[in-house]
Motif scaffolding. Sequence first.
Motif, PDB file in Angstrom:
ATOM      1  N   HIS A   1       0.434  -7.597  -4.777  1.00  0.00           N
ATOM      2  CA  HIS A   1       1.610  -7.427  -3.930  1.00  0.00           C
ATOM      3  C   HIS A   1       2.413  -6.196  -4.345  1.00  0.00           C
ATOM      4  CE1 HIS A   1       5.381  -9.228  -1.861  1.00  0.00           C
ATOM      5  NE2 HIS A   1       4.553  -8.775  -0.953  1.00  0.00           N
ATOM      6  N   SER A   2       2.541  -5.978  -5.655  1.00  0.00           N
ATOM      7  CA  SER A   2       3.256  -4.796  -6.141  1.00  0.00           C
ATOM      8  C   SER A   2       2.603  -3.522  -5.631  1.00  0.00           C
ATOM      9  CB  SER A   2       3.274  -4.780  -7.677  1.00  0.00           C
ATOM     10  OG  SER A   2       4.104  -5.781  -8.195  1.00  0.00           O
ATOM     11  N   ILE A   3       1.288  -3.457  -5.733  1.00  0.00           N
ATOM     12  CA  ILE A   3       0.571  -2.261  -5.273  1.00  0.00           C
ATOM     13  C   ILE A   3       0.827  -2.039  -3.789  1.00  0.00           C
ATOM     14  CG2 ILE A   3      -1.718  -1.242  -4.901  1.00  0.00           C
ATOM     15  CD1 ILE A   3      -2.645  -2.850  -7.391  1.00  0.00           C
ATOM     16  N   GLU A   4       0.744  -3.115  -3.021  1.00  0.00           N
ATOM     17  CA  GLU A   4       0.827  -2.972  -1.568  1.00  0.00           C
ATOM     18  C   GLU A   4       2.248  -2.668  -1.095  1.00  0.00           C
ATOM     19  OE1 GLU A   4      -3.116  -5.340  -0.122  1.00  0.00           O
ATOM     20  OE2 GLU A   4      -1.239  -6.481  -0.110  1.00  0.00           O
ATOM     21  N   ILE A   5       3.246  -3.316  -1.667  1.00  0.00           N
ATOM     22  CA  ILE A   5       4.607  -3.025  -1.200  1.00  0.00           C
ATOM     23  C   ILE A   5       5.067  -1.649  -1.679  1.00  0.00           C
ATOM     24  CG2 ILE A   5       5.257  -5.432  -0.899  1.00  0.00           C
ATOM     25  CD1 ILE A   5       6.820  -5.318  -3.510  1.00  0.00           C
ATOM     26  N   LEU A   6       4.579  -1.208  -2.840  1.00  0.00           N
ATOM     27  CA  LEU A   6       4.883   0.162  -3.263  1.00  0.00           C
ATOM     28  C   LEU A   6       4.241   1.166  -2.313  1.00  0.00           C
ATOM     29  CD1 LEU A   6       4.696   0.542  -7.162  1.00  0.00           C
ATOM     30  CD2 LEU A   6       6.625   1.033  -5.656  1.00  0.00           C
TER      31      LEU A   6
END
Length: 468
Positions: free
Chosen positions: A374-379
Amino acid sequence: MSGSSNYRVEKDSMGEKLIPSDVYYGIQTLRATENFPISGLKPLPTYIDACLLIKKATAIANSQLNCIPQDIADAIVQAANEILQGQLRDQFVVDVYQAGAGTSHHMNVNEVLANRALEILGEEKGNYQRVSPNDNVNYGQSTNDVIPTAIRVGALLALEHNLYPALDNAIAIVKQKANQFQDIVRSGRTHMQDAVPIRLGENFRAWEQILTDHKIRISNAEKDLYSLGLGGSAVGTGLNTHPQYRHRVAELLGEFTGKPLAPAKHLMAAMQSMSPFVAVSSCLRNLAQDLVKISHDLRLMDSGPKTGLKEIQLPPVQPGSSIMPGKYNPVMAEMTSQVCFQVIGYDTAILFAAQAGQLELNVMMPLIAYNLIHSIEILGNTISALTTKCLAGITARGDRCQSYAEGSLALVTALNTHIGYLNAANVAKESLETGKSIREIVLSQGLMDENQLAKVLDLDKMSKIIDG
């Protein structure tokens, strides 16, 4: 497998349950939905894709090694491909916060694939004598080696398809703006006070370098994800797997992802240690903190329009107030900071989860899987939005920049080597007290002649970066 037309009966080691006849998940998934009504958050699509790619690779490898029948393997692969292409995506229903290690989600995947494979073979859902979630779809596997592999594959997919393209585009746009604004001089500021002049273009060129360096750091950390514990089975010994299985399945997953995946040197180590995920997450946190700084700079430089700096104009994208007409806020920069704060929080949770494993298993993997991907995608989504809705449309207020640069008391810094630090400080003090310009005071006190002073206070020259 009796039941009404609306339900089928499924059994597990704990007993029987009625399963709605139209769903593709089974009894273990149903138990998990009953046990974990926690957040309403369901598994991320990229994480589902990672699990499906693993199941596809394992089915092919096990059929090639004569561990499961070819027709069953073919049906599993077809089912996986269908779901990868968009079918049955609503069948993955277990809450993110669930049974330790991710067994519930893992069995959700196994059951959906088994039931769709049964349909492909002309059988009814739930007829696990023909295709079993455990004995066929999960042959030679365990949650304990599948889930850490799925986190690796999911993170790699998210980086490749989301974050890296977003960073590349942001870097290109910021470079473009750096060139566009290179001749605009503005006042530097340190401690939120006047400092010596700089080029507006160099602000953007610095951001270009910062983002480039972050991509390099993340790319280097990504390499730790290439070593797979898949094939370790329950505790890393490879129990119930073919000797060639780990090599064959890693090769297949490498083909599916385009990454140089390989069995880990020690499968048990790859299954127990979450350090590769902590390493990638820490790089994301590091990127996030610099993005916060950049987003704050954008807001400061755009502050106003009448009572702030207003050295640049961020493109307005929506009305900014429910009560103040004509107000536009730096909403893309504000959103960026919020997302980055969340990523920093996710990183802290990943760190705590990573050190919370015991002996042969880390049971906190569901949290790591969700937070990391999720961190990768929202960043990535944030950087894309910031680039297209904000960075690409920035314009400069050259007149405002020039005015601040010319009026900055910090211009006296250039006088240090000519009249000395104390004399320069007195000039600055007098200018602040009287409102007279630095130029007027220096000339009136006879500290420098007019031609020499003009050369020293040349803003264009002062703001150029000295080559070394």
